[in-house]
Design an enzyme around this catalytic site. Structure first.
Site, mmCIF file in Angstrom:
data_model
loop_
_atom_site.group_PDB
_atom_site.id
_atom_site.type_symbol
_atom_site.label_atom_id
_atom_site.label_comp_id
_atom_site.label_asym_id
_atom_site.label_seq_id
_atom_site.Cartn_x
_atom_site.Cartn_y
_atom_site.Cartn_z
ATOM 1 N N LYS A 124 -0.103 0.311 -2.100
ATOM 2 C CA LYS A 124 0.868 1.330 -2.505
ATOM 3 C C LYS A 124 0.264 2.740 -2.594
ATOM 4 O O LYS A 124 0.052 3.374 -1.576
ATOM 5 C CB LYS A 124 1.566 0.896 -3.793
ATOM 6 C CG LYS A 124 2.300 -0.472 -3.618
ATOM 7 C CD LYS A 124 3.158 -0.850 -4.787
ATOM 8 C CE LYS A 124 3.682 -2.271 -4.715
ATOM 9 N NZ LYS A 124 4.860 -2.486 -3.898
ATOM 10 N N ASP A 181 -4.733 -7.799 -9.980
ATOM 11 C CA ASP A 181 -3.939 -7.298 -8.870
ATOM 12 C C ASP A 181 -3.332 -5.974 -9.309
ATOM 13 O O ASP A 181 -2.322 -5.932 -10.023
ATOM 14 C CB ASP A 181 -2.857 -8.313 -8.490
ATOM 15 C CG ASP A 181 -2.008 -7.813 -7.320
ATOM 16 O OD1 ASP A 181 -2.226 -6.662 -6.885
ATOM 17 O OD2 ASP A 181 -1.134 -8.567 -6.870
ATOM 18 N N TYR A 218 3.954 -11.415 -8.855
ATOM 19 C CA TYR A 218 4.021 -11.424 -7.386
ATOM 20 C C TYR A 218 2.749 -10.808 -6.845
ATOM 21 O O TYR A 218 2.297 -9.770 -7.338
ATOM 22 C CB TYR A 218 5.229 -10.606 -6.928
ATOM 23 C CG TYR A 218 5.415 -10.532 -5.428
ATOM 24 C CD1 TYR A 218 5.844 -11.638 -4.698
ATOM 25 C CD2 TYR A 218 5.164 -9.345 -4.735
ATOM 26 C CE1 TYR A 218 6.017 -11.572 -3.319
ATOM 27 C CE2 TYR A 218 5.339 -9.269 -3.357
ATOM 28 C CZ TYR A 218 5.766 -10.378 -2.657
ATOM 29 O OH TYR A 218 5.941 -10.308 -1.287
HETATM 30 N N1 PMP Z 1 0.720 -7.364 -5.497
HETATM 31 C C1 PMP Z 1 1.603 -6.703 -6.262
HETATM 32 C C2 PMP Z 1 1.349 -6.606 -7.734
HETATM 33 C C3 PMP Z 1 2.725 -6.135 -5.692
HETATM 34 O O1 PMP Z 1 3.599 -5.486 -6.472
HETATM 35 C C4 PMP Z 1 2.924 -6.247 -4.303
HETATM 36 C C5 PMP Z 1 4.136 -5.636 -3.595
HETATM 37 N N2 PMP Z 1 5.169 -5.233 -4.361
HETATM 38 C C6 PMP Z 1 1.976 -6.932 -3.540
HETATM 39 C C7 PMP Z 1 0.879 -7.470 -4.163
HETATM 40 C C8 PMP Z 1 2.127 -7.077 -2.053
HETATM 41 O O2 PMP Z 1 1.924 -5.865 -1.423
HETATM 42 P P1 PMP Z 1 2.510 -5.620 0.051
HETATM 43 O O3 PMP Z 1 4.004 -5.622 -0.095
HETATM 44 O O4 PMP Z 1 1.941 -4.280 0.432
HETATM 45 O O5 PMP Z 1 2.003 -6.701 0.915
#
Ligand code: PMP
Length: 427
Positions: free
Chosen positions: A265, A237, A142
């Site tokens: 995060k 990511d 994700y």
């Molecule tokens: N990339 C990863 C690996 C994530 O775990 C997440 C959110 N859990 C995101 C992108 C998206 O981040 P956000 O919810 O702050 O938009």
């Protein structure tokens, strides 16, 4: 006193599912979510005064525990000077210097407001810089809710059975190629066939949105090599893994250097913050030095920078991640022993401050193994734990997060709850 139920009743007609982010709604585990009144250290308290030992940590940011005084005081100081300026401020420069010192591959970077913004910007840059259209991602990973990523996606998309979301134009989805995670042959075959059209490959270097699945030995190195060979941009990511599996993220943990990285995060200490960056020759192509456009009214917000910087100061302390991993080991090894005692097929993963609990035999290395786990057992376990005051992520497809605020006593209490909750699975 307001009750959780009453708030949920009020929320449902107003917001889809009564929530502002899907997995919070408990749809996949059944029942109703609790509404948090207050958080401190390893604990959440709901509006009814019930305390939970929390292994979600606001989905990752709260690596030093909730409401840490160092972070809170930094925010309080920053707020006195104003909430947003719309001009550059000193904290943005310090933030960029701090990130670069911790993650040396971030030669230049840009702050944004969420992980989603970071990943969307990174693939725009990969496309703009290479003049190619296709993006490679991995099944069960994700990267936020950008159109390009909601194709065979993990996290809530997987939890709710819509890994490829309606509303994503076919033209956009067609540009997203998906690969099975931890399958080097499939990646080689795809690049052999379509390498000349691939702008970039984006991967969670430790998958944390299909439960927690680490890369197998040599896998990330192989992807690095493929991207170099074919002139594709390798994007890690690290929204979840960044500053969590090690001070320098998964790229430091595994010793593999991407061209671009995305963060979120932890980097915001609980405020809405993301960042993307990497190679100077790529980042210089972003506006205003280059033609690839990306912007943000609140990006680099002074209050958010203050929170993030204070959090990064905490996680830079020597031994921080070692201690986190030791706590994680106490938890997952304890869980494994209990599952063995109760005759439950069970396995775990642990990387730094993130962990996975699987109701199925291990080691789990592939997406199909994750989805083959006993999801019903997980649901019942989740509710067994919740009743006993332990909050795990309300989905079998999310990683767990340890914080430095979890004490041995908290973990022992969690294991005592797990012993009972596992025993009840047989009932
Ligand atoms: N990339 C990863 C690996 C994530 O775990 C997440 C959110 N859990 C995101 C992108 C998206 O981040 P956000 O919810 O702050 O938009």
């Amino acid at each position: 006193m307001t009750s959780n139920h009453e708030l949920f009743q009020r929320a449902q007609p107003l917001m889809p599912g009564g929530v502002n982010s899907p997995v919070r709604a408990f749809n996949s585990v059944g029942g109703e979510p609790f509404f948090t009144q207050r958080a401190e250290g390893a604990y959440l308290w709901d509006v009814e005064g019930k305390r939970y030992i929390d292994y979600v940590g606001s989905w990752g940011p709260m690596i030093a525990g909730h409401n840490h005084p160092h972070v809170r005081e930094a925010v309080e100081r920053a707020v006195r000077d104003g909430l947003s300026f719309g001009t550059p401020c000193a904290a943005e420069v310090t933030m960029a210097e701090t990130i670069q010192a911790m993650v040396p591959s971030m030669e230049m970077l840009r702050m944004v407001n969420s992980g989603t913004e970071a990943t969307m910007s990174a693939i725009r840059l990969a496309r703009g810089a290479t003049g190619r259209g296709k993006i490679v991602k991995f099944e069960g990973c994700y990267h936020g809710h950008g159109d390009s990523f909601l194709v065979k996606a993990g996290s809530g998309a997987l939890t709710f059975g819509v890994p490829t979301s309606p509303g994503v134009p076919k033209a956009s989805a067609d540009l997203t190629l998906t690969l099975p995670y931890n399958d080097p042959d499939a990646a080689r075959a795809l690049f052999a066939e379509q390498g000349a059209d691939i702008a970039g490959l984006i991967i969670e270097p430790v998958a944390g949105n299909m439960n927690c699945v680490p890369p197998e030995a040599g896998y990330l190195e192989g992807l690095r090599e493929l991207c170099t060979q074919h002139g594709a941009v390798l994007i890690f990511d690290e929204v979840m893994t960044g500053f969590r599996v090690a001070a320098g993220g998964a790229q430091a943990y595994y010793g593999v250097t991407p061209d671009l990285s995305t963060f979120g995060k932890v980097i915001g200490g609980g405020m809405p913050v993301g960042a993307y960056g990497g190679k100077r020759e790529l980042m210089q192509q972003i506006a205003p030095t280059g033609p690839i456009y990306q912007a943000g009214t609140l990006s680099g917000n002074p209050v958010a920078m203050a929170a993030g910087l204070a959090m990064l100061e905490l996680v830079r302390e020597p031994g921080f991640h070692r201690a986190l991993e030791d706590k994680g080991a106490m938890l997952v090894n304890g869980m494994q022993q209990l599952a063995d005692k109760h005759g439950i097929a069970f396995s775990t993963h642990l990387v730094g401050g993130m962990f996975g609990l699987f109701f199925g035999p291990g080691p789990v290395t592939r997406f199909e193994q994750v989805t083959a786990c006993d999801i019903d057992a997980f649901k019942r376990f989740f509710h067994g734990m919740l009743e006993r005051g332990v909050y795990l992520a309300p989905s079998a497809f999310e990683a767990g997060f340890m914080s430095s605020a979890h004490s041995d006593a908290d973990i022992e209490q969690t294991l005592a709850a797990a012993d009972e909750a596992m025993a009840a699975l047989h009932a």
